[in-house]
Enzyme design. Sequence first.
Site, mmCIF file in Angstrom:
data_model
loop_
_atom_site.group_PDB
_atom_site.id
_atom_site.type_symbol
_atom_site.label_atom_id
_atom_site.label_comp_id
_atom_site.label_asym_id
_atom_site.label_seq_id
_atom_site.Cartn_x
_atom_site.Cartn_y
_atom_site.Cartn_z
ATOM 1 N N SER A 1 0.606 -1.252 0.016
ATOM 2 C CA SER A 1 -0.116 0.010 -0.036
ATOM 3 C C SER A 1 0.795 1.167 0.126
ATOM 4 O O SER A 1 1.994 1.393 0.685
ATOM 5 C CB SER A 1 -0.868 -0.159 1.197
ATOM 6 N N GLU A 23 -2.128 -15.381 0.336
ATOM 7 C CA GLU A 23 -2.572 -14.521 1.600
ATOM 8 C C GLU A 23 -3.912 -14.895 1.643
ATOM 9 O O GLU A 23 -4.616 -15.175 2.811
ATOM 10 C CB GLU A 23 -2.227 -13.183 1.303
#
Length: 373
Positions: A128, A244
Amino acid sequence: MDLTFTENEQRFRREVRAWLEQHVPKEPLPSLDTAEGFAAHRKWERTLHDAGWAAVAWPAEFGGRGASLVEWLIFEEEYWGAGAPNRVNQNGLFLLGPTLIEYGTDEQKARFLPRIASSEDVWCQGWSEPNAGSDLASLRARAERDGDHWVLHGQKTWCSRGAFADWMFGLFRTDPSSERHRGLSFILVPLDAPGVTVRPIVQLDRETGFAEVFLDGARVPVEANTLGPMNEGWRIAMSTAGFERGLYLRSPGRFTATVRRLLELLQRNPDAPSALRDAVARSWMDAEAYRLFTYWVVSRVAEGGTIGAESSLNKIFWSELDLAMHETALALGGAREARWVDGFLFAQAGPIYAGTNEIQRNIIAERVLGLPR
């Protein structure tokens, strides 16, 4: 899919359970979002590693145990059922590690994997940015080629474990003319390198579970620190995201252990209204459904299959299950126990991290259901 455990798998479960009964700390470790707690959890990881339990399904040459994925699921069920500590190096063990095994060079595997398994190197994730969260393809951090080195510029934020981590893996734009998901490379960055500044993000509880990482001319070797082909980082990162969302980050053992505690809480509240009793039953069914689905995924991977876009469906399911179980626990009076409150607060972030559930629903609509954008 045959859910009958072999004699070897049953023996493996007994071995795991016996070891955990002897070694799991009797008292909870300090929060891993503090310097003291981070160090305590890293020490626990070393204990796991020395006994061969840190990276169960990795090859032994890289610090693993060489166990099968089914045995890894068995380990996870026993681990969380024993109330063992959270894994401080989950980004390295469950996200970067499998990606390195799939895409890394022999030199990269030999260099990084043993130190991840032992948690000598703890990793954070550099996805991010301030203006690139769920829309990761809009990232602006860049890596410019200067001979044999990348020169890194930009900012990463919400880096889990970043406040105390040693390394960061992330995506950087290496083709300045590229747009969106093209022209990105997957680069490994030591956080103590000149030109790297780590700024912890202080939470409401005054702990630092995240960090911002600023890159101002930091230099890393191209060949040694680029994972996979140059400018193909998006493809590799999506593989990491599949691990993930679809398998490693949230094993079913976490949820079956939680629902067992939820059932115990219900037994202590025999006069609970029927709506709450139904919610507990739903939590048990959903946790068991998630467990069965994960065993199916592992069976497919063992036969040479891959984790595809359905990992997005999986991520929505486990994140909403986590939230529902803790909401039910608090409604049953679980606020008297700190673990329910802590679990509820953490579960609030589940629909956001690993890609927001709104984005995951878009992926499902497009890639699984075949609907137009």
